[in-house]
Design an enzyme around this catalytic site. Structure first.
Site, PDB file in Angstrom:
ATOM      1  N   GLY A  46      31.611  36.026 -87.173  1.00  0.00           N
ATOM      2  CA  GLY A  46      31.220  34.914 -86.322  1.00  0.00           C
ATOM      3  C   GLY A  46      30.106  34.120 -86.978  1.00  0.00           C
ATOM      4  N   GLN A  51      23.019  28.615 -87.760  1.00  0.00           N
ATOM      5  CA  GLN A  51      22.961  29.468 -88.956  1.00  0.00           C
ATOM      6  C   GLN A  51      23.265  28.716 -90.241  1.00  0.00           C
ATOM      7  OE1 GLN A  51      25.571  32.749 -87.182  1.00  0.00           O
ATOM      8  NE2 GLN A  51      24.163  33.856 -88.496  1.00  0.00           N
ATOM      9  N   CYS A  88      23.596  40.800 -88.909  1.00  0.00           N
ATOM     10  CA  CYS A  88      23.621  39.350 -88.763  1.00  0.00           C
ATOM     11  C   CYS A  88      23.436  38.717 -90.127  1.00  0.00           C
ATOM     12  CB  CYS A  88      22.502  38.920 -87.823  1.00  0.00           C
ATOM     13  SG  CYS A  88      22.365  37.141 -87.661  1.00  0.00           S
ATOM     14  N   LEU A  89      24.242  37.694 -90.418  1.00  0.00           N
ATOM     15  CA  LEU A  89      24.155  37.014 -91.709  1.00  0.00           C
ATOM     16  C   LEU A  89      22.790  36.362 -91.916  1.00  0.00           C
ATOM     17  CD1 LEU A  89      27.661  35.249 -91.703  1.00  0.00           C
ATOM     18  CD2 LEU A  89      27.018  37.259 -93.039  1.00  0.00           C
ATOM     19  N   HIS A 130      26.939  37.538 -79.425  1.00  0.00           N
ATOM     20  CA  HIS A 130      26.010  37.402 -80.549  1.00  0.00           C
ATOM     21  C   HIS A 130      25.830  35.919 -80.924  1.00  0.00           C
ATOM     22  CE1 HIS A 130      24.498  38.975 -84.603  1.00  0.00           C
ATOM     23  NE2 HIS A 130      24.643  37.687 -84.821  1.00  0.00           N
ATOM     24  N   GLU A 131      26.952  35.184 -80.985  1.00  0.00           N
ATOM     25  CA  GLU A 131      26.867  33.763 -81.371  1.00  0.00           C
ATOM     26  C   GLU A 131      26.206  32.929 -80.287  1.00  0.00           C
ATOM     27  OE1 GLU A 131      27.197  33.528 -84.378  1.00  0.00           O
ATOM     28  OE2 GLU A 131      28.336  35.373 -84.595  1.00  0.00           O
ATOM     29  N   HIS A 134      22.591  33.165 -80.653  1.00  0.00           N
ATOM     30  CA  HIS A 134      22.099  32.275 -81.709  1.00  0.00           C
ATOM     31  C   HIS A 134      21.857  30.866 -81.173  1.00  0.00           C
ATOM     32  CE1 HIS A 134      22.008  34.345 -85.506  1.00  0.00           C
ATOM     33  NE2 HIS A 134      23.222  34.827 -85.362  1.00  0.00           N
TER      34      HIS A 134
HETATM   35 ZN    ZN Z   1      23.997  36.435 -86.292  1.00  0.00          ZN
END
Ligand code: ZN
Length: 160
Positions: A46, A51, A88-89, A130-131, A134
């Site tokens: 995702g 991000q 998480c990226l 999660h998204e 963000h």
């Molecule tokens: Zn993330």
């Protein structure tokens, strides 16, 4: 194709509440395409617009059952709970146990601007939550307990 760069901590855009999209246009559509590409390139499940430095409520997810593009996503129903580890990226190297709803119903606009409701569970439900976090400026490290947060801060200081 635009080459989107992943934004990582401590970049402050990750802490912003992303702006709602008023009308879905070709701009948002191409942003969603670029975001999907960036997500696949980084092998994530995702990605939220913040991000990649975009201040808009856009998110893409693909947990193996196909790509879902969401504009202004919002959870309208939650059922049950499940605790699992997440990475998480934007927070490389961090892995945090997070309690989230097991099943959700999410409402969003499609890239054609149509209202859609989607029921999700398991990994997909988790990725969507999660998204959406963000887009509200919340990161996985916010779920750490006070002692672990302190340890993280100390670790960061040492690395400087
Ligand atoms: Zn993330």
């Amino acid at each position: 194709m635009a080459d989107l760069k992943l934004v990582k901590l401590p970049n402050s855009i990750l802490r912003k509440k992303a702006q709602k999209v008023g009308k879905v246009t070709t701009i948002e559509r191409s942003m969603l395409d670029d975001m999907a590409e960036a997500m696949y390139l980084s092998q994530g499940v995702g990605l939220a617009a913040v991000q990649v430095g975009i201040d808009r409520q856009l998110a893409v997810v693909d947990t193996g059952d196909g790509l879902i593009k969401m504009v202004n996503p919002a959870i309208v129903k939650k059922e049950g709970y499940e605790t699992k580890e997440e990475g998480c990226l934007s927070c490389p190297g961090e892995c945090v146990k997070i309690k989230r709803a097991k099943k959700i119903t999410v409402s969003y606009l499609t890239e054609e601007g149509e209202v859609r409701e989607l029921k999700a569970d398991g990994l997909l439900a988790r990725a969507i939550q999660h998204e959406i976090d963000h887009l509200g400026g919340t990161l996985i490290i916010d779920y750490l307990g006070p002692i672990k947060k302190l340890l993280l801060r100390t670790k960061k200081r040492k690395n400087k």
